[in-house]
Each structure stands twice: as structure tokens, then as C-alpha cells.
Motif scaffolding. Structure first.
Motif, short mmCIF file in Angstrom:
data_model
loop_
_atom_site.label_atom_id
_atom_site.label_comp_id
_atom_site.label_asym_id
_atom_site.label_seq_id
_atom_site.Cartn_x
_atom_site.Cartn_y
_atom_site.Cartn_z
N ARG A 102 -6.79 5.46 -9.36
CA ARG A 102 -5.23 4.44 -9.89
C ARG A 102 -4.46 5.43 -8.66
N VAL A 108 -4.41 3.20 -5.80
CA VAL A 108 -4.09 1.67 -5.22
C VAL A 108 -2.51 2.26 -5.89
N GLU A 109 -2.22 3.03 -6.66
CA GLU A 109 -0.93 2.91 -6.64
C GLU A 109 0.30 3.11 -5.43
N PRO A 147 -0.82 -0.12 -1.13
CA PRO A 147 -0.49 -1.73 -1.69
C PRO A 147 -1.85 -1.88 -1.13
N ARG A 160 -5.45 -2.52 -2.22
CA ARG A 160 -5.75 -2.70 -3.84
C ARG A 160 -6.01 -4.06 -3.45
N GLU A 168 -2.00 -3.75 -14.62
CA GLU A 168 -1.52 -3.69 -13.71
C GLU A 168 -1.05 -4.21 -12.93
N TYR A 169 -1.80 -4.15 -11.54
CA TYR A 169 -1.95 -4.54 -10.25
C TYR A 169 -2.45 -6.02 -10.04
N CYS A 170 -2.75 -6.75 -11.32
CA CYS A 170 -4.24 -7.91 -10.22
C CYS A 170 -2.60 -9.14 -10.01
N GLU A 171 -1.38 -8.89 -9.59
CA GLU A 171 -1.43 -10.40 -9.26
C GLU A 171 -1.28 -11.46 -8.28
#
Length: 520
Positions: free
Chosen positions: A445, A448-449, A452, A455, A484-487
Motif C-alpha cells: 500500500r 503504490v501510494e 505512481p 502502480r 482506490e488505484y484501479c483507474e
């Protein structure tokens, strides 16, 4: 320390258990009669009882002459030992008269000490044992004389003590050296003013390790200059003189250099020799002494190498912890030198003790730089992999605690040095299903934060490993990361598919029959 409560205690250097004589102590008359027996066992029992009674405050004046008459010339070894204990506890001087005590109380001179007449016979007996043909009797008597403080008793037997320095047996010689040291320390100017010169001649001719060590101990305390001269003459042979001698040399080095810092150059050579000693105590003390005397890179590097060798060669956890504390102190001022030895320090992770491993990681993490971080992370990844091998004895002993420590250390390296984050995160994600999964997912976590660019690869790996997670808390964080991070469209679809696959068929409730089966 408070003064002795009775006159006997001023002579005594030992105590005996209260049950030495079972059934109570016999009277003075009974002890005197038993000492006349021809049976050594009865004599020993009676002498023990006399010693116990005198330690308890009894005077027993009759016993002294009985011991002189019936015990002092015995060949029984246990009885001889008891006689030596008796000579320690027995009053050796006449009690002052009431008039002498009164004059002293009124401000006059203290009453003079007058040796008991019987002590002349005792001195003769001591001298006979010092000239005894048996080396054990001689050596035991010399050891006993190291406890005698009375000048009047030591004076007549000084010639016999000096003669024992030339005895053929090393047991006698080494105890004679200690007796000379004791006598010179207490009454050097009056009894044995030539003590240092005598011992100097003795040590130059001595070949026994123990006797040489005792002689050097005497020179170290009573004539430091002679000790330094002997050391300078025998610099090349110090390592061959034994561990006890080497430790004395180190004490002498610290003492001399504290008093006169200009003396350091005289001892540096011998300190470097002792670093390679086979004795762990000698090499450790030599390294510590060298660092305390010199801050040169060469000296610090040699001491640090010695510490790391000790760390990897000793099995005692206390020794390893002490060495690690020394390395930790050394790191505060000489971190660049220790960075060269970082891999040697990390070898101590093979210890089965988790506390040692934690200390090793604490020291190592302070030495990680951009130049060595890749090697450190590789080592830590290898250690993490070892913890999954059931055949590894160390992993069985250290288990989950050790794995969590390693993951935390890797996490710290990745946060400080982004270049290694990508190389470690994929390796650690293989342990999401292990008992260290919580540490791993927290690490993922954070990466990933913070980064970027990493990711996409991390999310892809996480989507592929979610089905292996068995811990509810770990699963919660995994789902949060995906949400949160799947864009992108593809990652969102893949994440949704894997989550719904884990949920199973709707409705998402536990059926009654399933609940009943779970309860059973």
C-alpha cells in the motif's frame, strides 16, 4: 563496611555453613580431647567445630596449643587445609590490658600489638611446609600466605618464599610469585624491598604460562616501568604467553596511555598482534583498547574486522549481543568504515535467536546507502525465502517474528531508495498468504501510494494473487487498494472480476444449511 564485631573476624577471609557440625558444637574440652586422637577423621571434625565456634565469637584459647601439638605436623591433606583455615581465624596477638586500653581512651598512644608466643611455633610450621618435598604442600602454603597480612608472621618466612621461586615445579613457582606480590604490596619497604628486581629476574627466566602471568601481574602493580621494559623486550612473543598474560598487557596499555597519551606508539604494535588471537576475550579486549587509543582509519578498520569475525564465530548469544552493541557505537563515528563490512554483519542473521537478528537488522539499516542497498536487499530477500523452507532449522526457531522483521527492513530500504522498490515488491507479494501477509500488504500500500509509476505492475500482480489471501484483514486492504488505484478500464474490469469471483454466487449470505454445517 562496618568494623569487625569481634577480634576473630579481623583475621577471617571466609565463612562456613552453619550445618558443618551436625547436632551442635562440642565444648572446648571435648574439642581439645578429640584433637589428641590418632584418627585424622576425628581431628578434622574437631578442628571444624573449633573454627565454627571461633567464627561465632568463642575465644577457645586452649585449642591453639592443641592444634600446634597434634595437627600441625600431620601429613593428612584435608587436615592441613583445615589448619590453614584455622590460622586465618585464630587471634594472633595478645589482647591489650585494661590499663593500656584506658590510656588509649584518654588520648594516649594506642596499645602496642604483641604477637602471641605460640605464633613462633606456627611460623616454624609454616616454614617447614614451605620447604616440604611435596610440591602440592608447598604450593598450598604459598596460596595461604597470600591471605596473611601480619608483618610479624610474614617476616621470618620471606627467605623461604624467595627460595620457592627457583623450585622445579611450576605450581610452586606461580604461587611463589603471587606470595611475593602480596608481601611486597603490604610490607614492601620493610620485608622485601627488592621484590620488583627479584621478580624481573624470575620472569625473564620463566617458561611456564601461569607463573609468567603472575610475575607480570606483580610488576604491573608494583613496578610499572619494569613491566613496560619486559613487554618491549618480548613484543614478538606476547601472543605465545597465554590469554591471562595478554589481558594483563591490555590493562597495562590502557593504564599507561590514560596517564601519558604519548605512550600510545609503544603499544600499537602489540595491540595489532592481539587482534588475531585465538581467544575471543583477548581479541575483543584488544579491539576495544585499540579504538579507545586511536581514531585512525587503519586502527578502526582492524578493530571492526575483529568485531565482525567474533560476531560470526561465537555461538553465545550474550557475546554476540555485546559485539553488536560495540558495532553500534562504532557506527556513530565511523559509519563509512563499517559500510565496507555490512555483508559480514548481515551474516549474523543465521543466528537462531530473534533478538540477535533484530539487533543485526537495526545496526545494518543504519549502514545502508545507495551504493550497497542492492546487495542488502538481495540478502534480505534471500533470508525471507529461507523462512518458507520447512527444512530450515533457523526458520523453525524464529518463524513469524523473523519474517516480519525482514519485511519491515525491506520496507525501510524501499522507502529510502526508490530504485529497489520495484525489485522487492513483487517478491514480497508472494508472501501475502503467509503469516506475514499483513506486513506485506501494508508495504504494498505504501509503495503504490508513493510511486505512481509502479502502480500498473503492482496492481496486475495483486489481482493475480488475491485468490491466495486467507486473512480477512489482509483481504480488506487488498480490496481497498484495488478500489482506490484501479483507474484504467482493463484494470477496473480485472479487479471487478476477481472480487466477484471471491464473493461467489448471489445472494451473498450464509445459507441455513451452510451455517449449520459450519457450526458443527
Amino acid at each position: 563496611m562496618s568494623a569487625a564485631t569481634n577480634s576473630n573476624e579481623s583475621y577471617c577471609t571466609f565463612t562456613l555453613a552453619s550445618d558443618v557440625t551436625a547436632g551442635g558444637l562440642p565444648s572446648e574440652e571435648e574439642i581439645a580431647k578429640q584433637l589428641e586422637s590418632n584418627d585424622p577423621k576425628i581431628k578434622r571434625h574437631a578442628l571444624k567445630a573449633a573454627i565454627m565456634a571461633m567464627l561465632g565469637g568463642e575465644a577457645m584459647p586452649r585449642i591453639l596449643m592443641q592444634v600446634i601439638r597434634f595437627c600441625i605436623n600431620s601429613d593428612d591433606k584435608p587436615l592441613k587445609k583445615l589448619c590453614m583455615l584455622y590460622w586465618e581465624v585464630v587471634p594472633k596477638y595478645q589482647e591489650p590490658t585494661s590499663d593500656e586500653v584506658l590510656r588509649a581512651a584518654q588520648g594516649g598512644q594506642p596499645p602496642p600489638r604483641k604477637l602471641l608466643p605460640e605464633m613462633i611455633l606456627v611460623c616454624n610450621a609454616l616454614m617447614n611446609d614451605l620447604n616440604h618435598p611435596n610440591e602440592y604442600v608447598r604450593g598450598s602454603m604459598l596460596r595461604f600466605l597470600c591471605k596473611v597480612k601480619d608483618e610479624e608472621i610474614l617476616g621470618p618466612i620471606i627467605p623461604s618464599i624467595k627460595a620457592c621461586l627457583q623450585h622445579r615445579h611450576q605450581y610452586v613457582r606461580k604461587n611463589a610469585a603471587m606470595a611475593v606480590f602480596h608481601a611486597h604490596r603490604l610490607h614492601g619497604e620493610t620485608l622485601i624491598p627488592d621484590g620488583p628486581e627479584l621478580v624481573e629476574a624470575f620472569i625473564n627466566a620463566e617458561t611456564d604460562v601461569g607463573a609468567r602471568r603472575n610475575a607480570f601481574l606483580m610488576l604491573y602493580h608494583e613496578s610499572e616501568e619494569l613491566a613496560i621494559q619486559f613487554l618491549a623486550t618480548n613484543l614478538d612473543n606476547v601472543v605465545k604467553f597465554g590469554d591471562g598474560f595478554a589481558l594483563l598487557v591490555l590493562d597495562l596499555t590502557r593504564k599507561a596511555c590514560r596517564r601519558d597519551p604519548n605512550q600510545k606508539s609503544r603499544f600499537v604494535r602489540v595491540l595489532f598482534q592481539m587482534l588475531g588471537s585465538e581467544s575471543a576475550a583477548v581479541s575483543y579486549e584488544a579491539a576495544w583498547t585499540l579504538i579507545s587509543l586511536s581514531n585512525s582509519p587503519t586502527a578502526v578498520r582492524a578493530a571492526a574486522v575483529t568485531y565482525t569475525n567474533l560476531l560470526n564465530s561465537q555461538n553465545d548469544n550474550n557475546v554476540m549481543m555485546i559485539v553488536l552493541e560495540r558495532l553500534e557505537q562504532l557506527q556513530k563515528k565511523h559509519s563509512k568504515i563499517l559500510q565496507e563490512l555490512l555483508q559480514d554483519i548481515l551474516r549474523a542473521l543465521s543466528s537462531p535467536n530473534p533478538d540477535i537478528c533484530k539487533k543485526v537488522l537495526d545496526v545494518a539499516m543504519t549502514l545502508v546507502t545507495s551504493k550497497n542497498v542492492a546487495e542488502v536487499v538481495t540478502t534480505l530477500k534471500r533470508e525471507v525465502s529461507k523462512t518458507t523452507q520447512e527444512s530450515s532449522d533457523s526458520s523453525e526457531d524464529k518463524g513469524k517474528v523473523y519474517r516480519n522483521m525482514l519485511i519491515s527492513a525491506i520496507h525501510g530500504c524501499a522507502v529510502r531508495f526508490p530504485d529497489v522498490a520495484e525489485s522487492v515488491v513483487h517478491t514480497l507479494m508472494d508472501f501475502l498468504s503467509s503469516d506475514g501477509g499483513m506486513q506485506v500488504i501494508i508495504f504494498v500500500r505504501a509503495i503504490v501510494e508513493r510511486y505512481p509509476d509502479l502502480r500498473p505492475a503492482i496492481l496486475s500482480k495483486l489481482i493475480n494473487t488475491v485468490d491466495e489471501v486467507t486473512n480477512n484483514n489482509v483481504m480488506c486492504i487488498c480490496i481497498w487498494i484495488l478500489g482506490e488505484y484501479c483507474e484504467t478500464t482493463d484494470t477496473v474490469k480485472d479487479a471487478f472480476d476477481v472480487v466477484t469471483e471471491q464473493l461467489g454466487e448471489a445472494p451473498f449470505i450464509v445459507q441455513a444449511d451452510e451455517k449449520k454445517a459450519q457450526e458443527q
